[in-house]
Design a protein around this motif. Structure first.
Motif, PDB file in Angstrom:
ATOM      1  N   MET A   1      -2.592  49.567  81.892  1.00  0.00           N
ATOM      2  CA  MET A   1      -2.159  50.968  81.968  1.00  0.00           C
ATOM      3  C   MET A   1      -1.204  51.137  83.146  1.00  0.00           C
ATOM      4  N   ASN A   2      -0.279  52.080  83.011  1.00  0.00           N
ATOM      5  CA  ASN A   2       0.530  52.410  84.181  1.00  0.00           C
ATOM      6  C   ASN A   2      -0.278  53.344  85.083  1.00  0.00           C
ATOM      7  N   ARG A   3       0.263  53.675  86.208  1.00  0.00           N
ATOM      8  CA  ARG A   3      -0.490  54.440  87.202  1.00  0.00           C
ATOM      9  C   ARG A   3      -0.873  55.832  86.682  1.00  0.00           C
TER      10      ARG A   3
ATOM     11  N   ALA B   1      -3.650  55.465  84.105  1.00  0.00           N
ATOM     12  CA  ALA B   1      -4.908  55.078  84.739  1.00  0.00           C
ATOM     13  C   ALA B   1      -5.539  56.247  85.477  1.00  0.00           C
ATOM     14  N   THR B   2      -4.717  57.045  86.158  1.00  0.00           N
ATOM     15  CA  THR B   2      -5.242  58.207  86.873  1.00  0.00           C
ATOM     16  C   THR B   2      -5.915  59.175  85.899  1.00  0.00           C
ATOM     17  N   LYS B   3      -5.257  59.401  84.791  1.00  0.00           N
ATOM     18  CA  LYS B   3      -5.826  60.272  83.758  1.00  0.00           C
ATOM     19  C   LYS B   3      -7.119  59.675  83.201  1.00  0.00           C
ATOM     20  N   PHE B   4      -7.112  58.364  82.972  1.00  0.00           N
ATOM     21  CA  PHE B   4      -8.284  57.671  82.428  1.00  0.00           C
ATOM     22  C   PHE B   4      -9.483  57.805  83.363  1.00  0.00           C
ATOM     23  N   PHE B   5      -9.286  57.530  84.636  1.00  0.00           N
ATOM     24  CA  PHE B   5     -10.400  57.587  85.594  1.00  0.00           C
ATOM     25  C   PHE B   5     -10.914  59.005  85.786  1.00  0.00           C
ATOM     26  N   ASN B   6     -10.015  59.977  85.752  1.00  0.00           N
ATOM     27  CA  ASN B   6     -10.441  61.373  85.897  1.00  0.00           C
ATOM     28  C   ASN B   6     -11.259  61.833  84.692  1.00  0.00           C
ATOM     29  N   GLU B   7     -10.839  61.400  83.505  1.00  0.00           N
ATOM     30  CA  GLU B   7     -11.545  61.807  82.288  1.00  0.00           C
ATOM     31  C   GLU B   7     -12.892  61.113  82.133  1.00  0.00           C
ATOM     32  N   THR B   8     -12.947  59.845  82.499  1.00  0.00           N
ATOM     33  CA  THR B   8     -14.191  59.080  82.329  1.00  0.00           C
ATOM     34  C   THR B   8     -15.132  59.209  83.520  1.00  0.00           C
ATOM     35  N   GLU B   9     -14.601  59.665  84.661  1.00  0.00           N
ATOM     36  CA  GLU B   9     -15.368  59.745  85.905  1.00  0.00           C
ATOM     37  C   GLU B   9     -15.992  58.398  86.246  1.00  0.00           C
ATOM     38  N   SER B  10     -15.251  57.347  85.935  1.00  0.00           N
ATOM     39  CA  SER B  10     -15.748  55.989  86.154  1.00  0.00           C
ATOM     40  C   SER B  10     -15.195  55.414  87.445  1.00  0.00           C
ATOM     41  N   SER B  11     -16.001  54.563  88.090  1.00  0.00           N
ATOM     42  CA  SER B  11     -15.549  53.874  89.300  1.00  0.00           C
ATOM     43  C   SER B  11     -15.161  52.430  89.006  1.00  0.00           C
ATOM     44  N   LYS B  12     -15.428  51.961  87.785  1.00  0.00           N
ATOM     45  CA  LYS B  12     -15.138  50.572  87.441  1.00  0.00           C
ATOM     46  C   LYS B  12     -13.633  50.322  87.418  1.00  0.00           C
ATOM     47  N   GLY B  13     -13.178  49.495  88.345  1.00  0.00           N
ATOM     48  CA  GLY B  13     -11.766  49.167  88.421  1.00  0.00           C
ATOM     49  C   GLY B  13     -10.921  50.188  89.144  1.00  0.00           C
ATOM     50  N   ARG B  14     -11.552  51.241  89.622  1.00  0.00           N
ATOM     51  CA  ARG B  14     -10.780  52.318  90.262  1.00  0.00           C
ATOM     52  C   ARG B  14     -10.110  51.854  91.554  1.00  0.00           C
ATOM     53  N   LEU B  15     -10.633  50.799  92.173  1.00  0.00           N
ATOM     54  CA  LEU B  15     -10.046  50.306  93.418  1.00  0.00           C
ATOM     55  C   LEU B  15      -8.585  49.915  93.240  1.00  0.00           C
ATOM     56  N   GLN B  16      -8.158  49.652  92.015  1.00  0.00           N
ATOM     57  CA  GLN B  16      -6.756  49.297  91.766  1.00  0.00           C
ATOM     58  C   GLN B  16      -5.817  50.455  92.093  1.00  0.00           C
ATOM     59  N   LEU B  17      -6.327  51.683  91.969  1.00  0.00           N
ATOM     60  CA  LEU B  17      -5.505  52.858  92.273  1.00  0.00           C
ATOM     61  C   LEU B  17      -5.298  53.045  93.770  1.00  0.00           C
TER      62      LEU B  17
ATOM     63  N   LEU C   1      -4.329  50.857  95.791  1.00  0.00           N
ATOM     64  CA  LEU C   1      -3.206  50.050  96.253  1.00  0.00           C
ATOM     65  C   LEU C   1      -1.896  50.801  96.043  1.00  0.00           C
ATOM     66  N   GLU C   2      -1.239  51.097  97.123  1.00  0.00           N
ATOM     67  CA  GLU C   2       0.039  51.801  97.027  1.00  0.00           C
ATOM     68  C   GLU C   2       1.069  50.941  96.292  1.00  0.00           C
ATOM     69  N   GLY C   3       1.763  51.539  95.370  1.00  0.00           N
ATOM     70  CA  GLY C   3       2.795  50.828  94.634  1.00  0.00           C
ATOM     71  C   GLY C   3       2.275  49.965  93.499  1.00  0.00           C
ATOM     72  N   ASN C   4       0.955  49.977  93.291  1.00  0.00           N
ATOM     73  CA  ASN C   4       0.379  49.200  92.188  1.00  0.00           C
ATOM     74  C   ASN C   4       0.554  49.975  90.886  1.00  0.00           C
ATOM     75  N   ASN C   5       1.460  49.529  90.041  1.00  0.00           N
ATOM     76  CA  ASN C   5       1.798  50.275  88.824  1.00  0.00           C
ATOM     77  C   ASN C   5       1.213  49.679  87.546  1.00  0.00           C
ATOM     78  N   GLU C   6       0.450  48.591  87.693  1.00  0.00           N
ATOM     79  CA  GLU C   6      -0.216  48.001  86.539  1.00  0.00           C
ATOM     80  C   GLU C   6      -1.717  47.937  86.797  1.00  0.00           C
ATOM     81  N   ILE C   7      -2.471  48.714  86.026  1.00  0.00           N
ATOM     82  CA  ILE C   7      -3.929  48.790  86.173  1.00  0.00           C
ATOM     83  C   ILE C   7      -4.549  48.039  84.996  1.00  0.00           C
ATOM     84  N   PHE C   8      -5.332  47.015  85.300  1.00  0.00           N
ATOM     85  CA  PHE C   8      -5.892  46.153  84.259  1.00  0.00           C
ATOM     86  C   PHE C   8      -7.340  46.526  83.947  1.00  0.00           C
TER      87      PHE C   8
END
Length: 546
Positions: free
Chosen positions: A136-138, A141-157, A159-166
């Motif tokens: 996902m792009n940034r 991913a932001t929309k995904f984490f906000n909607e799911t309220e999940s912390s799994k993998g959220r640490l990727q956000l 990172l400044e300038g990290n535009n690919e969230i796996f």
């Protein structure tokens, strides 16, 4: 496109996944294939090949293959857990032999839970479900984490300038892993889930025997050491990377550094006190894998022994090698300097016995260039208030000091037993921590590049498995040299070294994996590290001689 695989070149006219390109080879492999290396980068088997290059398959008989197996199994356990306990949380804590120790957050582990979890894992494995990687792009991913309220993998956000969230998806389950996973759940056929202390173990086979579950061996002392530090870090509220990063940003990391160093000093003082209480002890034997910090530990222990009115006298096992012509050779016909038989055991034990009996001996100096022992008049006699301090890879093996009574020996096993995790599912490997230390030390003091250190690391590990790890429970004390802040302090040195490794180098895959983990750590200035810290053995500029 032209793809080189082993000794043949495969020509393809369109992009295709590795699983399709080498379908026959994967199906006919002696051991289960779990991933691949393409142009010196680790790849999932569903990765699309779009360019010319060299392709290698990774199976479970290799070190990296077993890592993929382990990560995938833990991922499947996470999926099974979420199915049977949707409102609870589990945490992957640390590794014990061929097992990962996990526990539940605010919930009790019962026999019924273990059986239900194991049954669900078996179902997922049997159905051989696809595991796919989603990028996902940034914004997505932001929309995904906000909607799911999940912390799994959220640490990727973070990172400044990290535009690919796996994310890795299996049916409707998703989670993040900073390492490669297998493409299907069916590859983890061999596993076991057993109740252990207040949590449970996810057991898996070994690289050396990947198709059979090894006999379960309780590592009581190692487990105790891991649990102790895990508990302390949780009390200090620094069990995960983002908490250290938060302290760095808030300017409070110096407090954490002082607490971590104080804990080391307290443990070393305890070891010295234990030795002082037992008047029979005349020999302290220290062993541990590469880059554990044995040199600094021995010197700091010496200070604490002096406070107990005991004078440490060091003897180097390296001066007792057999003559070069008598050195055993390995399966490749090369000298095996790490095997026990490379030591002149008869002479070594004779000198130790005479020293403990109050006699004077002449200590040899081994000439590594000529491969022979030389005697230069260095005499040694042990006084009543002195103890021998010996450090070496075989020190926990009683065969090294077979002529010395057990009651006169005090054994210490030391290692960097990492207890800091990226998040609830991604732990930082103890082996990775030591590799990071070694890369920094080799560059600082031995003139070796990161490429060279990575290239020889597997051979170092093989020696440890044979000569050190089997004896780690035969010790009086396990000292964890890990410092919760150390990766942040080592990062400014190691990152440029890893980035020097190019895509043309075979070591690029491992360097990239380390970079992918290190990127989550905020840097800590080296001047924050105290001069007596064990980390100075790797960073340089400390109070001790190396």
């Amino acid at each position: 496109m032209k793809i080189q695989y082993k000794d043949k070149v495969i020509e393809v006219d369109k992009p295709m996944p590795i699983s399709e390109l080498l379908k026959e080879e994967i199906e006919n492999s002696e051991y289960t294939v779990v991933a691949a290396v393409f142009n010196n980068e680790y790849k999932n088997l569903e990765s699309i090949i779009k360019e010319d290059g060299k392709l290698e398959l990774i199976d479970i008989s290799s070190k990296e293959g077993m890592k993929v197996y382990r990560r995938t199994l833990v991922y499947i356990v996470g999926k099974a857990f979420e199915t049977i306990c949707p409102n609870k949380k589990m945490e992957v804590n640390y590794q014990l032999s061929n097992a990962m120790f996990c526990d539940l957050i605010d919930a009790e582990v019962t026999d019924e839970f273990i059986e239900e979890l194991a049954q669900e894992v078996r179902r997922i494995v049997k159905e051989d479900l696809p595991i796919r990687q989603v990028i996902m792009n940034r914004e997505e991913a932001t929309k995904f984490f906000n909607e799911t309220e999940s912390s799994k993998g959220r640490l990727q956000l973070d990172l400044e300038g990290n535009n690919e969230i796996f994310m890795y998806y299996c049916e409707d389950y998703y989670n993040y892993c900073y390492g490669t996973l297998a493409n299907r759940t069916g590859i983890t056929k061999i596993f076991e889930i057993v109740r252990y202390n207040d949590g449970f173990l996810v057991r898996y086979p070994s690289q050396s025997d990947p198709e059979r579950m090894p006999k379960f061996v309780k590592n009581k002392k190692l487990a105790w050491a891991m649990e102790e530090y895990d508990d302390i870090n949780k009390i200090l509220n620094i069990d995960r990377v983002y908490r250290i990063n938060q302290a760095i940003k808030e300017g409070t990391v110096k407090d954490i550094i002082l607490l971590a160093e104080a804990l080391h000093e307290k443990k070393i003082a305890k070891i010295a006190d234990n030795i002082a209480k037992n008047k029979n002890i005349k020999m302290v034997l220290i062993a541990g894998p590469s880059s554990s910090g044995k040199t600094t530990f021995a010197q700091r222990l010496g200070i604490q022994l002096k406070l107990n009115r005991i004078k440490p006298v060091t003897i180097s096992v390296d001066n007792y090698f057999v003559e070069r012509k008598d050195t055993p050779r390995d399966e490749n016909g090369e000298y095996d300097f790490e095997c026990l038989e490379a030591i002149d055991l008869e002479l070594f034990n004779d000198h130790l016995t005479r020293l403990l009996n109050g006699e004077e001996v002449e200590i040899p100096q081994f000439d590594f260039l000529e491969g022979t022992k030389r005697y230069n008049g260095k005499k040694l006699k042990l006084e009543k208030d002195e103890v021998l301090v010996i450090e070496g890879i075989h020190c926990l093996n009683d065969k090294l000091t077979s002529k010395i009574p057990a009651e006169q020996k005090y054994k210490v096993y030391i290692s960097a037993l990492t207890v800091l995790n990226l998040d609830r599912f991604n732990r930082i490997s103890t082996t990775d921590t030591r590799l990071i230390r070694r890369i920094v030390r080799d560059y600082q003091f031995r003139g070796y590049s990161a490429k060279n250190t990575i290239a020889t690391w597997n051979k170092v590990n093989e020696g440890e498995k044979k000569n050190i790890f089997p004896f780690q429970e035969e010790t009086n004390f396990i000292f964890n040299t890990s410092l919760v802040y150390e990766i942040g302090a080592l990062k400014p040195v190691i990152m440029p070294l890893l980035k020097e490794i190019t895509k043309e180098d075979p070591e690029f895959a491992e360097a990239s994996r380390l970079i992918n983990m290190l990127k989550y750590f905020e840097e800590i200035p080296k001047e924050f590290v105290p001069n007596n810290s064990l980390l100075k053995e790797f960073l340089g500029g400390g109070d001790f001689k190396y």
